[in-house]
Enzyme design. Sequence first.
Site, PDB file in Angstrom:
ATOM      1  N   HIS A  11      82.360 -37.923   4.690  1.00 28.70           N
ATOM      2  CA  HIS A  11      82.503 -38.033   3.236  1.00 28.70           C
ATOM      3  C   HIS A  11      83.740 -38.856   2.876  1.00 28.70           C
ATOM      4  O   HIS A  11      84.854 -38.462   3.191  1.00 28.70           O
ATOM      5  CB  HIS A  11      82.573 -36.678   2.524  1.00 28.70           C
ATOM      6  CG  HIS A  11      82.185 -36.802   1.087  1.00 28.70           C
ATOM      7  ND1 HIS A  11      80.901 -36.563   0.632  1.00 28.70           N
ATOM      8  CD2 HIS A  11      82.876 -37.216   0.012  1.00 28.70           C
ATOM      9  CE1 HIS A  11      80.844 -36.797  -0.662  1.00 28.70           C
ATOM     10  NE2 HIS A  11      82.031 -37.198  -1.066  1.00 28.70           N
ATOM     11  N   GLY A  12      83.490 -39.977   2.247  1.00 26.29           N
ATOM     12  CA  GLY A  12      84.585 -40.811   1.765  1.00 26.29           C
ATOM     13  C   GLY A  12      85.263 -41.632   2.846  1.00 26.29           C
ATOM     14  O   GLY A  12      86.311 -42.239   2.602  1.00 26.29           O
ATOM     15  N   GLU A  62      80.008 -29.636   9.818  1.00 25.12           N
ATOM     16  CA  GLU A  62      80.540 -30.948   9.437  1.00 25.12           C
ATOM     17  C   GLU A  62      81.699 -30.700   8.488  1.00 25.12           C
ATOM     18  O   GLU A  62      81.529 -30.074   7.437  1.00 25.12           O
ATOM     19  CB  GLU A  62      79.456 -31.795   8.761  1.00 25.12           C
ATOM     20  CG  GLU A  62      79.998 -33.166   8.346  1.00 25.12           C
ATOM     21  CD  GLU A  62      78.937 -34.090   7.756  1.00 25.12           C
ATOM     22  OE1 GLU A  62      77.732 -33.878   8.000  1.00 25.12           O
ATOM     23  OE2 GLU A  62      79.336 -35.024   7.029  1.00 25.12           O
ATOM     24  N   HIS A 105      78.512 -44.531   2.084  1.00 24.63           N
ATOM     25  CA  HIS A 105      78.790 -45.396   0.943  1.00 24.63           C
ATOM     26  C   HIS A 105      79.526 -46.670   1.325  1.00 24.63           C
ATOM     27  O   HIS A 105      79.172 -47.769   0.883  1.00 24.63           O
ATOM     28  CB  HIS A 105      79.562 -44.608  -0.123  1.00 24.63           C
ATOM     29  CG  HIS A 105      79.810 -45.389  -1.351  1.00 24.63           C
ATOM     30  ND1 HIS A 105      81.006 -46.006  -1.600  1.00 24.63           N
ATOM     31  CD2 HIS A 105      79.007 -45.694  -2.387  1.00 24.63           C
ATOM     32  CE1 HIS A 105      80.923 -46.653  -2.754  1.00 24.63           C
ATOM     33  NE2 HIS A 105      79.727 -46.471  -3.245  1.00 24.63           N
ATOM     34  N   THR A 133      77.828 -37.152  -6.194  1.00 23.50           N
ATOM     35  CA  THR A 133      77.528 -37.025  -4.766  1.00 23.50           C
ATOM     36  C   THR A 133      77.899 -35.604  -4.365  1.00 23.50           C
ATOM     37  O   THR A 133      78.411 -34.848  -5.192  1.00 23.50           O
ATOM     38  CB  THR A 133      78.316 -38.072  -3.938  1.00 23.50           C
ATOM     39  OG1 THR A 133      78.022 -37.887  -2.547  1.00 23.50           O
ATOM     40  CG2 THR A 133      79.814 -37.946  -4.146  1.00 23.50           C
ATOM     41  N   THR A 134      77.631 -35.221  -3.123  1.00 19.13           N
ATOM     42  CA  THR A 134      77.970 -33.868  -2.680  1.00 19.13           C
ATOM     43  C   THR A 134      79.471 -33.654  -2.894  1.00 19.13           C
ATOM     44  O   THR A 134      80.277 -34.378  -2.325  1.00 19.13           O
ATOM     45  CB  THR A 134      77.629 -33.694  -1.179  1.00 19.13           C
ATOM     46  OG1 THR A 134      76.331 -34.240  -0.949  1.00 19.13           O
ATOM     47  CG2 THR A 134      77.656 -32.252  -0.782  1.00 19.13           C
ATOM     48  N   ARG A 168      65.284 -49.818  -9.561  1.00 18.74           N
ATOM     49  CA  ARG A 168      64.174 -50.596 -10.124  1.00 18.74           C
ATOM     50  C   ARG A 168      62.814 -49.974  -9.849  1.00 18.74           C
ATOM     51  O   ARG A 168      61.795 -50.558 -10.199  1.00 18.74           O
ATOM     52  CB  ARG A 168      64.202 -52.024  -9.545  1.00 18.74           C
ATOM     53  CG  ARG A 168      65.431 -52.805  -9.930  1.00 18.74           C
ATOM     54  CD  ARG A 168      65.487 -53.099 -11.420  1.00 18.74           C
ATOM     55  NE  ARG A 168      64.468 -54.037 -11.818  1.00 18.74           N
ATOM     56  CZ  ARG A 168      64.613 -55.362 -11.812  1.00 18.74           C
ATOM     57  NH1 ARG A 168      65.754 -55.886 -11.444  1.00 18.74           N
ATOM     58  NH2 ARG A 168      63.636 -56.138 -12.169  1.00 18.74           N
ATOM     59  N   ARG A 175      67.339 -34.947  -1.727  1.00 22.53           N
ATOM     60  CA  ARG A 175      67.829 -34.092  -2.808  1.00 22.53           C
ATOM     61  C   ARG A 175      66.658 -33.492  -3.569  1.00 22.53           C
ATOM     62  O   ARG A 175      65.590 -34.072  -3.657  1.00 22.53           O
ATOM     63  CB  ARG A 175      68.699 -34.910  -3.779  1.00 22.53           C
ATOM     64  CG  ARG A 175      70.005 -35.402  -3.175  1.00 22.53           C
ATOM     65  CD  ARG A 175      70.796 -36.128  -4.252  1.00 22.53           C
ATOM     66  NE  ARG A 175      71.117 -35.236  -5.347  1.00 22.53           N
ATOM     67  CZ  ARG A 175      72.293 -34.627  -5.501  1.00 22.53           C
ATOM     68  NH1 ARG A 175      73.271 -34.862  -4.670  1.00 22.53           N
ATOM     69  NH2 ARG A 175      72.493 -33.817  -6.512  1.00 22.53           N
ATOM     70  N   ARG A 202      66.727 -38.294  -6.304  1.00 22.62           N
ATOM     71  CA  ARG A 202      67.321 -39.461  -6.997  1.00 22.62           C
ATOM     72  C   ARG A 202      67.382 -40.705  -6.106  1.00 22.62           C
ATOM     73  O   ARG A 202      67.469 -41.802  -6.612  1.00 22.62           O
ATOM     74  CB  ARG A 202      68.704 -39.128  -7.543  1.00 22.62           C
ATOM     75  CG  ARG A 202      69.752 -38.941  -6.490  1.00 22.62           C
ATOM     76  CD  ARG A 202      71.133 -38.881  -7.086  1.00 22.62           C
ATOM     77  NE  ARG A 202      71.309 -37.679  -7.878  1.00 22.62           N
ATOM     78  CZ  ARG A 202      72.505 -37.119  -8.111  1.00 22.62           C
ATOM     79  NH1 ARG A 202      73.585 -37.685  -7.618  1.00 22.62           N
ATOM     80  NH2 ARG A 202      72.618 -36.031  -8.821  1.00 22.62           N
ATOM     81  N   HIS A 203      67.390 -40.515  -4.796  1.00 21.95           N
ATOM     82  CA  HIS A 203      67.371 -41.715  -3.935  1.00 21.95           C
ATOM     83  C   HIS A 203      66.282 -41.601  -2.861  1.00 21.95           C
ATOM     84  O   HIS A 203      65.227 -42.194  -3.021  1.00 21.95           O
ATOM     85  CB  HIS A 203      68.756 -42.070  -3.370  1.00 21.95           C
ATOM     86  CG  HIS A 203      69.640 -40.925  -2.955  1.00 21.95           C
ATOM     87  ND1 HIS A 203      69.241 -39.957  -2.071  1.00 21.95           N
ATOM     88  CD2 HIS A 203      70.924 -40.613  -3.301  1.00 21.95           C
ATOM     89  CE1 HIS A 203      70.225 -39.100  -1.876  1.00 21.95           C
ATOM     90  NE2 HIS A 203      71.262 -39.454  -2.609  1.00 21.95           N
ATOM     91  N   HIS A 263      72.078 -44.761  -0.074  1.00 18.63           N
ATOM     92  CA  HIS A 263      72.296 -45.711  -1.164  1.00 18.63           C
ATOM     93  C   HIS A 263      71.480 -46.996  -1.042  1.00 18.63           C
ATOM     94  O   HIS A 263      71.426 -47.788  -1.979  1.00 18.63           O
ATOM     95  CB  HIS A 263      73.782 -45.967  -1.360  1.00 18.63           C
ATOM     96  CG  HIS A 263      74.477 -44.719  -1.821  1.00 18.63           C
ATOM     97  ND1 HIS A 263      73.952 -43.912  -2.818  1.00 18.63           N
ATOM     98  CD2 HIS A 263      75.604 -44.100  -1.395  1.00 18.63           C
ATOM     99  CE1 HIS A 263      74.749 -42.865  -2.985  1.00 18.63           C
ATOM    100  NE2 HIS A 263      75.748 -42.946  -2.138  1.00 18.63           N
ATOM    101  N   ASN A 266      74.602 -43.062   7.025  1.00 19.91           N
ATOM    102  CA  ASN A 266      73.866 -42.491   5.892  1.00 19.91           C
ATOM    103  C   ASN A 266      73.348 -43.638   5.012  1.00 19.91           C
ATOM    104  O   ASN A 266      74.136 -44.435   4.500  1.00 19.91           O
ATOM    105  CB  ASN A 266      74.805 -41.570   5.098  1.00 19.91           C
ATOM    106  CG  ASN A 266      74.109 -40.925   3.913  1.00 19.91           C
ATOM    107  OD1 ASN A 266      73.377 -41.592   3.185  1.00 19.91           O
ATOM    108  ND2 ASN A 266      74.329 -39.642   3.709  1.00 19.91           N
ATOM    109  N   GLU A 301      70.028 -34.260   5.611  1.00 19.20           N
ATOM    110  CA  GLU A 301      70.877 -33.395   4.777  1.00 19.20           C
ATOM    111  C   GLU A 301      69.987 -32.748   3.728  1.00 19.20           C
ATOM    112  O   GLU A 301      69.118 -33.402   3.149  1.00 19.20           O
ATOM    113  CB  GLU A 301      71.939 -34.222   4.057  1.00 19.20           C
ATOM    114  CG  GLU A 301      73.014 -34.747   4.956  1.00 19.20           C
ATOM    115  CD  GLU A 301      74.019 -35.566   4.159  1.00 19.20           C
ATOM    116  OE1 GLU A 301      73.971 -35.565   2.919  1.00 19.20           O
ATOM    117  OE2 GLU A 301      74.828 -36.231   4.801  1.00 19.20           O
ATOM    118  N   HIS A 338      69.757 -37.782   2.788  1.00 20.54           N
ATOM    119  CA  HIS A 338      69.810 -36.535   2.027  1.00 20.54           C
ATOM    120  C   HIS A 338      68.586 -36.496   1.106  1.00 20.54           C
ATOM    121  O   HIS A 338      68.473 -37.312   0.191  1.00 20.54           O
ATOM    122  CB  HIS A 338      71.113 -36.537   1.203  1.00 20.54           C
ATOM    123  CG  HIS A 338      71.355 -35.273   0.429  1.00 20.54           C
ATOM    124  ND1 HIS A 338      72.523 -35.063  -0.272  1.00 20.54           N
ATOM    125  CD2 HIS A 338      70.605 -34.166   0.239  1.00 20.54           C
ATOM    126  CE1 HIS A 338      72.481 -33.875  -0.851  1.00 20.54           C
ATOM    127  NE2 HIS A 338      71.321 -33.316  -0.566  1.00 20.54           N
TER     128      HIS A 338
END
Length: 239
Positions: A188-189, A150, A211, A99-100, A17, A44, A48-49, A9, A6, A69, A42
């Site tokens: 996740h995580g 998932e 991440h 995050t989700t 920036r 969104r 945001r990203h 990020h 993923n 996603e 993802h």
Amino acid sequence: MRLYVNIDHVATLREARQTDEPDPVRAADAAERAGADGITVHLREDRRHIQDADVRALKSSVRGVLNLELGAHDEIVRIACRLKPFQATLVPERRQEITTEGGLALRGPSRKVAAAARRLTDAGIRVSLFIDPDRATIDRAAQLGVPAIELHTGRYARTWKRSDAALRALARVAAHARSRGLAVHAGHGLTYENVQPVARIPEIEELNIGHSIVSNAVFWGMEEAVRRMRQLVDEARRL
Ligand code: PXP
């Protein structure tokens, strides 16, 4: 076991920036060169990203699987149906979250998720639902007729150092999901420290990790960060 990286990020850093680097397409290329089977992003609602243009560019540049996603929002589902990534993973999405946060609840009629899954399927996209690891939610996912789920590994990621309860629960529900005919993914995580016990669960066939890989890419570079995760996953699978 498939490893999907993923790269949200990478885009988070660029958006900090609002410029044109680092480029998610370049990150995806490096991840694939280092052994990623697929790239996950993802899109969104708040953008945001990852931006729409990123998904379009990745659709044509990614050589393996592109896993998009998305929340069950009309506009985003429409974009997904137009772009046709190989796989779409439906996730819950709240504007204020970092995050989700949890999996899809699928309680009650869950009409929005069902409708989104149907539209994506009709567009020829393989649909996966991001859900909490519990049997009742898996049964509801199976009733929706999707091919894959998932499992949310957030609780495992928060608690693995002090207890193996979350790991045992993941193993139990992964077996249950398989017995209901669902392909089982997880994410996740997950980190370099905690990935191996999850990778050893035989029913899990795909991991989505973001991440921790992007964080370590700051020090090691993207290719090395993916290579090291790939090695850990492959090693866990061989044991
Ligand atoms: N799977 C899903 C459905 C997610 O929403 C996320 C976070 O974007 C991940 C996996 C990856 O989580 P992490 O960034 O913690 O590795």
